[in-house]
Design a protein around this motif. Structure first.
Motif, PDB file in Angstrom:
ATOM      1  N   UNK A  94      53.290  27.888  13.492  1.00 57.14           N
ATOM      2  CA  UNK A  94      53.848  28.554  12.320  1.00 57.14           C
ATOM      3  C   UNK A  94      52.902  29.660  11.882  1.00 57.14           C
ATOM      4  N   UNK A  95      53.411  30.864  11.809  1.00 58.31           N
ATOM      5  CA  UNK A  95      52.585  31.984  11.399  1.00 58.31           C
ATOM      6  C   UNK A  95      52.297  31.908   9.910  1.00 58.31           C
ATOM      7  N   UNK A  96      51.026  31.969   9.572  1.00 57.97           N
ATOM      8  CA  UNK A  96      50.626  31.866   8.183  1.00 57.97           C
ATOM      9  C   UNK A  96      50.240  33.256   7.665  1.00 57.97           C
ATOM     10  N   UNK A 149      53.300  34.506  19.435  1.00 58.76           N
ATOM     11  CA  UNK A 149      53.415  33.537  18.341  1.00 58.76           C
ATOM     12  C   UNK A 149      54.666  33.799  17.518  1.00 58.76           C
ATOM     13  N   UNK A 150      54.967  35.077  17.322  1.00 59.50           N
ATOM     14  CA  UNK A 150      56.164  35.418  16.550  1.00 59.50           C
ATOM     15  C   UNK A 150      57.418  34.930  17.259  1.00 59.50           C
ATOM     16  N   UNK A 151      57.459  35.077  18.576  1.00 58.75           N
ATOM     17  CA  UNK A 151      58.629  34.609  19.322  1.00 58.75           C
ATOM     18  C   UNK A 151      58.742  33.087  19.252  1.00 58.75           C
ATOM     19  N   UNK A 152      57.612  32.420  19.385  1.00 60.75           N
ATOM     20  CA  UNK A 152      57.641  30.954  19.292  1.00 60.75           C
ATOM     21  C   UNK A 152      58.083  30.526  17.900  1.00 60.75           C
ATOM     22  N   UNK A 153      57.526  31.190  16.899  1.00 59.26           N
ATOM     23  CA  UNK A 153      57.878  30.865  15.514  1.00 59.26           C
ATOM     24  C   UNK A 153      59.375  31.087  15.274  1.00 59.26           C
TER      25      UNK A 153
END
Length: 470
Positions: free
Chosen positions: A189-191, A232-236
């Motif tokens: 989760x991107x914080x 990370x954005x794609x995973x999120x």
């Protein structure tokens, strides 16, 4: 804004960067070389499903036409009216109707009699052998991990990913960077704070044309950081979609209670493969996905548990392919394996004990469908076990050379005869995969009628108390 491929060509592909060799992971250098070739084809993807506990291959691909099978298993054997018939001798487990569909579409290879010399009946020892691809257990890294340095990842994403909450499987331990483990929704989760549009503008600025000519190490590191953010954005995003769509979620009345079933639950095979499908279609660039389905150690009361597990396996794989667009489906292969099979004779608890030799499945649009190898004889056993005739490393060698395009000899330390499993010229059959016109199920979604005959039971997410009568 420069594209990912522009970045690869100007930064990763620059000779000055490749010259630093020793400080750049080999898979990134391979990526740079691939980008320089301007190869337009998409990377192939291997999804590995580990069936933990020792799957009973004899009731997965049942020799229903053999009297010795029925004699050895008076309560567990399937008759010809029960199995998903492959021919007059073999049949898939009755709950595997989705895999039968793939078989009929010539997209499923059933590899029989797979094993290795001097089989070990210990779960841990045998699983290590399969995951190290080394019966002597001399290697310290897994076979998939050893394949990553020689693998091109054209989109410069994450080469390998494990989805699960156990420790990283041995098969992908020891990789030269690029393997991540995703245990739960919070892991990636991107914080970040601030306006989404501003963050996007910042990324575009940092990726701007004015920087693409700086092919030095500092630029490379900065670009890799940006790539990490993008991944990370794609995973999120994929996690948000998997958990927020609500599609396929049902409430059922089971055993006197209302049960909510969620096909996107990441603790289930269906949820994991659904997430894998979303990541593939978002272009994450990962070449190897690894997931597990446990519970196959069926020493007692095997029939019910085995049916549930194989139903879940079959339905999850079928839905996984159904959810992929054809262009992605054609570059995905799914392999299943287990550490060993079970003994031929059932035990006194209506279960089966640890044995050796089993079957593997390989599914995909470019897989050569059909039976591969003969079913091991039930009249010629070794200490109550079937005799294997196909070393599992032949399957690995085929996938390394013909699918992942990695030199199998360098990974397996030996040359193994390949099997006729892959045809790169095959196309997905007409009508397969979703389209905009038919309102397809998203990856991970279950059929409208999860209780249909042969369908795998969707995962139970949580119990919901029944309404109180007043």
């Amino acid at each position: 804004m420069s594209t990912r491929r522009d970045f690869l060509k100007t930064t990763l592909g620059a000779s000055s960067l490749l010259a630093v060799g020793g400080v750049v992971p080999e898979f990134l250098a391979s990526t740079a070389r691939a980008a320089e070739k301007e190869d337009k084809k998409k990377d192939t993807i291997l999804v590995v499903i580990e069936l933990t506990g020792g799957n009973d291959g004899l009731n997965t691909v049942a020799p229903y036409g053999d009297d010795l099978y029925h004699k050895a298993r008076p309560t567990l054997a399937f008759g010809k009216k029960e199995v998903q018939k492959l021919d007059d001798y073999h049949g898939l487990h009755p709950r595997m109707n989705e895999l039968k569909r793939l078989y009929d579409e010539k997209r499923l290879a059933v590899i029989q009699g797979v094993g290795y010399p001097n089989p070990d009946r210990s779960h841990f020892e045998s699983m290590d052998i399969w995951q190290l691809a080394d019966p002597k257990r001399g290697h310290t890294s897994g076979w998939l991990a050893r394949s990553i340095p020689g693998m091109s990842v054209r989109d410069a994403g994450v080469p390998g990913m494990y989805l699960g909450n156990e420790r990283l499987p041995v098969a992908i331990q020891g990789a030269d960077g690029g393997v991540i483990s995703l245990a739960d929704r919070a892991s990636f989760k991107l914080q970040l704070t601030g306006n989404q549009a501003n963050r996007k503008a910042l990324i575009e600025d940092l990726n701007g044309e004015k920087d693409t000519g700086k092919a030095d190490l500092a630029a490379f590191v900065r670009k890799r950081q940006l790539q990490t953010y993008t991944s990370l954005k794609k995973i999120d995003d994929a996690l948000r979609e998997a958990g927020g769509s609500g599609q396929g979620r049902t409430n059922e009345f089971v055993g006197g209670r209302v049960v909510q079933r969620d096909p996107d639950d990441l603790n289930t095979l269906s949820g994991k493969l659904g997430l894998v499908g979303r990541l593939i279609q978002k272009g994450l660039g990962t070449r190897i996905y690894y997931v597990q389905l446990g519970g196959f150690d069926t020493h007692s009361g095997q029939a019910e548990m085995h049916a549930k597990l194989l139903g879940e396996l079959s339905t999850s794989i079928g839905n996984f392919f159904n959810g992929l667009q054809a262009e992605h489906s054609e570059r995905v292969a799914v392999m299943t394996y287990s550490e060993f099979g079970r003994r031929v004779k059932e035990n006194g608890s209506r279960g089966t004990d640890h044995g050796s030799g089993s079957c593997m499945f390989l599914a995909g649009s470019q897989v050569v469908g059909g039976l591969v190898g003969k079913h091991p004889s039930l009249s010629d056993l070794t200490d109550g076990d079937i005799k294997y005739h196909t070393d599992f490393r032949r399957v690995y060698a085929t996938l390394l050379d013909d699918w992942l395009e990695v030199d199998s000899r360098g990974v397996l330390d030996d040359k193994f005869e390949k099997l006729p499993l892959i045809d790169r010229k095959k196309k997905a059959p007409a009508g397969s995969g979703p389209s905009k016109s038919n309102n397809p199920l998203p990856p991970g979604a279950l059929p409208d009628d999860p209780t249909a005959p042969g369908a795998g039971a969707p995962p139970v997410k949580e119990d919901v108390p029944p309404p109180v009568e007043k």
